[in-house]
Design a protein around this motif. Structure first.
Motif, PDB file in Angstrom:
ATOM      1  N   GLY A 172       0.806  -1.206   0.000  1.00 37.96           N
ATOM      2  CA  GLY A 172       0.000   0.000   0.000  1.00 37.96           C
ATOM      3  C   GLY A 172       0.840   1.257   0.000  1.00 37.96           C
ATOM      4  N   ARG A 173       1.896   1.273   0.783  1.00 32.81           N
ATOM      5  CA  ARG A 173       2.771   2.447   0.825  1.00 32.81           C
ATOM      6  C   ARG A 173       3.487   2.645  -0.506  1.00 32.81           C
ATOM      7  N   LEU A 174       3.875   1.527  -1.153  1.00 34.54           N
ATOM      8  CA  LEU A 174       4.516   1.646  -2.457  1.00 34.54           C
ATOM      9  C   LEU A 174       3.545   2.206  -3.491  1.00 34.54           C
ATOM     10  N   VAL A 175       2.297   1.749  -3.424  1.00 31.66           N
ATOM     11  CA  VAL A 175       1.284   2.252  -4.351  1.00 31.66           C
ATOM     12  C   VAL A 175       1.061   3.738  -4.118  1.00 31.66           C
ATOM     13  N   ARG A 176       0.958   4.145  -2.855  1.00 26.25           N
ATOM     14  CA  ARG A 176       0.649   5.544  -2.534  1.00 26.25           C
ATOM     15  C   ARG A 176       1.836   6.465  -2.761  1.00 26.25           C
ATOM     16  N   GLU A 177       3.024   6.050  -2.329  1.00 28.47           N
ATOM     17  CA  GLU A 177       4.177   6.945  -2.322  1.00 28.47           C
ATOM     18  C   GLU A 177       5.102   6.736  -3.506  1.00 28.47           C
ATOM     19  N   GLY A 178       4.986   5.567  -4.180  1.00 28.96           N
ATOM     20  CA  GLY A 178       5.874   5.284  -5.288  1.00 28.96           C
ATOM     21  C   GLY A 178       7.229   4.767  -4.818  1.00 28.96           C
ATOM     22  N   ALA A 179       8.131   4.554  -5.753  1.00 27.89           N
ATOM     23  CA  ALA A 179       9.448   4.016  -5.433  1.00 27.89           C
ATOM     24  C   ALA A 179      10.475   4.592  -6.405  1.00 27.89           C
ATOM     25  N   GLN A 180      11.743   4.464  -6.040  1.00 29.84           N
ATOM     26  CA  GLN A 180      12.830   4.934  -6.902  1.00 29.84           C
ATOM     27  C   GLN A 180      13.628   3.742  -7.401  1.00 29.84           C
ATOM     28  N   VAL A 181      13.854   3.700  -8.694  1.00 23.81           N
ATOM     29  CA  VAL A 181      14.647   2.641  -9.325  1.00 23.81           C
ATOM     30  C   VAL A 181      15.793   3.311 -10.060  1.00 23.81           C
ATOM     31  N   ALA A 182      17.028   2.948  -9.710  1.00 19.33           N
ATOM     32  CA  ALA A 182      18.218   3.545 -10.318  1.00 19.33           C
ATOM     33  C   ALA A 182      18.904   2.541 -11.235  1.00 19.33           C
ATOM     34  N   GLY A 334       7.586  -8.221  -4.136  1.00 15.39           N
ATOM     35  CA  GLY A 334       7.580  -9.682  -4.026  1.00 15.39           C
ATOM     36  C   GLY A 334       6.612 -10.301  -5.020  1.00 15.39           C
ATOM     37  N   GLY A 335       5.872 -11.296  -4.575  1.00 20.79           N
ATOM     38  CA  GLY A 335       4.933 -11.971  -5.456  1.00 20.79           C
ATOM     39  C   GLY A 335       3.534 -11.413  -5.406  1.00 20.79           C
ATOM     40  N   GLU A 336       3.343 -10.275  -4.724  1.00 22.20           N
ATOM     41  CA  GLU A 336       2.002  -9.713  -4.592  1.00 22.20           C
ATOM     42  C   GLU A 336       1.544  -9.088  -5.900  1.00 22.20           C
ATOM     43  N   SER A 337       0.239  -9.064  -6.101  1.00 22.94           N
ATOM     44  CA  SER A 337      -0.343  -8.503  -7.317  1.00 22.94           C
ATOM     45  C   SER A 337      -0.380  -6.987  -7.236  1.00 22.94           C
ATOM     46  N   THR A 338      -0.126  -6.330  -8.375  1.00 20.76           N
ATOM     47  CA  THR A 338      -0.266  -4.875  -8.433  1.00 20.76           C
ATOM     48  C   THR A 338      -1.624  -4.478  -9.006  1.00 20.76           C
ATOM     49  N   ARG A 339      -2.470  -5.464  -9.294  1.00 19.17           N
ATOM     50  CA  ARG A 339      -3.775  -5.142  -9.865  1.00 19.17           C
ATOM     51  C   ARG A 339      -4.800  -4.819  -8.778  1.00 19.17           C
ATOM     52  N   ASP A 340      -4.711  -5.533  -7.640  1.00 20.81           N
ATOM     53  CA  ASP A 340      -5.683  -5.322  -6.572  1.00 20.81           C
ATOM     54  C   ASP A 340      -5.307  -4.090  -5.759  1.00 20.81           C
ATOM     55  N   THR A 341      -6.317  -3.330  -5.364  1.00 15.45           N
ATOM     56  CA  THR A 341      -6.052  -2.146  -4.549  1.00 15.45           C
ATOM     57  C   THR A 341      -5.756  -2.562  -3.115  1.00 15.45           C
ATOM     58  N   PRO A 342      -4.679  -2.046  -2.513  1.00 11.37           N
ATOM     59  CA  PRO A 342      -4.371  -2.384  -1.121  1.00 11.37           C
ATOM     60  C   PRO A 342      -5.365  -1.733  -0.175  1.00 11.37           C
ATOM     61  N   ALA A 343      -5.631  -2.404   0.930  1.00 12.32           N
ATOM     62  CA  ALA A 343      -6.610  -1.879   1.891  1.00 12.32           C
ATOM     63  C   ALA A 343      -6.070  -0.670   2.635  1.00 12.32           C
ATOM     64  N   ILE A 344      -4.766  -0.630   2.854  1.00 12.79           N
ATOM     65  CA  ILE A 344      -4.179   0.434   3.671  1.00 12.79           C
ATOM     66  C   ILE A 344      -2.920   0.932   2.982  1.00 12.79           C
ATOM     67  N   SER A 345      -2.740   2.251   2.951  1.00 12.62           N
ATOM     68  CA  SER A 345      -1.602   2.816   2.229  1.00 12.62           C
ATOM     69  C   SER A 345      -0.963   4.007   2.940  1.00 12.62           C
ATOM     70  N   ILE A 347       0.875   6.041   5.874  1.00 16.12           N
ATOM     71  CA  ILE A 347       1.828   5.703   6.938  1.00 16.12           C
ATOM     72  C   ILE A 347       1.262   6.006   8.321  1.00 16.12           C
ATOM     73  N   ARG A 348       0.392   7.026   8.426  1.00 20.80           N
ATOM     74  CA  ARG A 348      -0.225   7.337   9.719  1.00 20.80           C
ATOM     75  C   ARG A 348      -1.117   6.189  10.166  1.00 20.80           C
ATOM     76  N   HIS A 349      -1.907   5.658   9.244  1.00 19.11           N
ATOM     77  CA  HIS A 349      -2.779   4.530   9.577  1.00 19.11           C
ATOM     78  C   HIS A 349      -1.948   3.293   9.947  1.00 19.11           C
ATOM     79  N   VAL A 350      -0.882   3.068   9.185  1.00 17.46           N
ATOM     80  CA  VAL A 350      -0.024   1.906   9.445  1.00 17.46           C
ATOM     81  C   VAL A 350       0.589   1.997  10.839  1.00 17.46           C
ATOM     82  N   ALA A 351       1.107   3.177  11.196  1.00 15.49           N
ATOM     83  CA  ALA A 351       1.756   3.346  12.498  1.00 15.49           C
ATOM     84  C   ALA A 351       0.766   3.124  13.643  1.00 15.49           C
ATOM     85  N   LEU A 352      -0.443   3.651  13.497  1.00 14.01           N
ATOM     86  CA  LEU A 352      -1.451   3.492  14.556  1.00 14.01           C
ATOM     87  C   LEU A 352      -1.898   2.040  14.681  1.00 14.01           C
ATOM     88  N   LEU A 353      -2.135   1.372  13.552  1.00  9.64           N
ATOM     89  CA  LEU A 353      -2.563  -0.030  13.603  1.00  9.64           C
ATOM     90  C   LEU A 353      -1.448  -0.926  14.129  1.00  9.64           C
TER      91      LEU A 353
END
Length: 414
Positions: A172-182, A334-345, A347-353
């Protein structure tokens, strides 16, 4: 209502006149509490000219209005109970979305999917707390509204619900925040060619002359729904040229901060000291190795590298290109699908949970260690802490300064 609205082209501050440029507009009235913010709202739909729109805004200011603060309309919607905090944050994420997956994830949260799962978790937690509270209300009678052995089971079930949400957190965080590939490698191994091929555009200069790329070149790429900051770097090698040395230093910094490194080699020529330097310096980082120019006579075999994540390609002939994009996705999620929307994305929600999970874990360990004889009062204290943390997620228990911080990152007028 169709109206002829008069604006102002150049207001005279001494006269207070508000006459000037006019436009034909549509004025729509949204009575509260059925508007977006829950208040009476008037919406003016005008022609799209920036000059006209600016004049209308100036006319409104002249008539006594003020500009909205960042996120003010969504903040008002939150304060009037039209949105909870999760949904309000999703508004900002939807506005900022640059890939369809980011937009779908934000819209799902705006539509209340995460809110519903948090509410279900809160309902189960409240049910357990109510049973423990009832037991405390009748201590002398010895009533227990839940069997002691069942308390640990119920807490464990709550922990499982929390972990199910957190299990999607990294994706979820990768979907929301993106990533850097060099993309890193020695000079002239095909880094810029791969960069252009992934972007499907001639963004970087490609030349047989070594050292064409001297600075970092970054472009945004939608890779299977993930927003990727793709970085083309200068060729890593020893040089006396001060400009090239700075380019190499920046290439190393980009590799150090990247989520995934694409280490590129030229299979048509023997491995050089620069190639070995790239392999050694990236060995401890998430990476994949791309052996380019397989359409030419090989100078070494891929098997000789003894590296599991090596892909043989020819960027020029587009051989193995899809394998590279899939390998980058696997390296990120990893092996997770990028087609399904993640339930949580968020970081504030992640930290609290995560804190909720730790509190429940502490309570579960205490109950089992006490051999089911721990007083309901001690268990209830932990559960009340977990409940307060869940209320912070939805915004029912949130400090004013946190609200200001959250809504400050919104666009003006959203």
């Amino acid at each position: 209502t169709f109206a002829r609205l008069r604006g102002m082209a150049a207001p005279d501050p001494t006269s207070g006149a508000c006459e000037g440029l006019a436009d034909h507009v549509i004025v729509t009235f949204f009575p509260g509490p059925h508007s977006y913010s829950g208040e009476d709202v008037v919406e003016i739909s005008a022609h799209g000219s920036p000059v006209v729109l600016h004049a209308i805004v100036r006319a409104a200011l002249c008539a006594g209005a003020r500009l909205a603060e960042p996120g003010e309309f969504s903040l008002r919607a939150f304060l009037h109970g039209k949105l909870d905090l999760v949904q309000a944050e999703a508004v900002a994420d939807l506005i900022d979305a640059v890939t369809p997956l980011q937009a779908r994830t934000a819209f799902d949260q705006l539509d209340g999917t995460l809110t519903a799962r948090i509410a279900a978790l809160e309902a189960n937690l409240f049910d357990l707390m109510a049973k423990l509270e009832a037991s405390l209300d009748f201590p002398e009678e010895g009533y227990h509204f839940i069997e002691p052995g069942q308390v640990a089971t119920e807490i464990d079930r709550l922990r499982s619900q929390v972990q199910a949400l957190l299990g999607d957190a990294r994706r979820g965080r990768l979907v929301r925040e993106g990533a850097q590939v060099a993309i890193v490698g020695a000079p002239n191994v095909g880094k810029s060619s791969l960069f252009n091929a992934l972007l499907d555009a001639n963004r970087a200069i490609v030349s047989t002359v070594a050292g064409t790329t001297r600075d970092l070149l970054t472009e945004r790429l939608d890779l299977g729904g993930l927003s990727i900051a793709l970085v083309d770097t200068a060729g890593v090698h020893e040089t006396d040229d001060p400009v090239e040395r700075e380019g190499v230093a920046r290439a190393r910094l980009a590799a150090a901060s990247a989520d995934v490194i694409v280490a590129m080699l030229d299979r048509s020529r023997p491995l050089s000291d620069a190639d070995r330097d790239v392999l050694a310096s990236t060995k401890s980082r998430p990476r994949l190795i791309v052996a380019n120019k397989v359409d030419q006579a090989p100078a070494w075999s891929v098997e000789s590298l003894d590296e599991p994540h090596t892909i043989a390609v020819s960027v020029r002939e587009r051989i193995g290109f899809e394998a590279v994009t899939l390998a980058i996705q696997r390296a990120l999620i990893g092996g997770e699908s990028t087609r399904d929307t993640p339930a949580i994305s968020n970081i504030r929600h992640v930290a609290l949970l995560d804190r909720v999970g730790r509190v429940l874990g502490r309570s579960h360990d205490a109950v089992t260690a006490a051999n089911e004889s721990l007083s309901e009062e001690f268990v209830l204290s932990d559960l009340q802490e977990a409940s307060a943390l869940l209320q912070e997620v939805s915004g029912r228990r949130t400090a004013d300064d946190l609200l200001q911080q959250i809504f400050a990152r919104f666009c003006i007028g959203k």
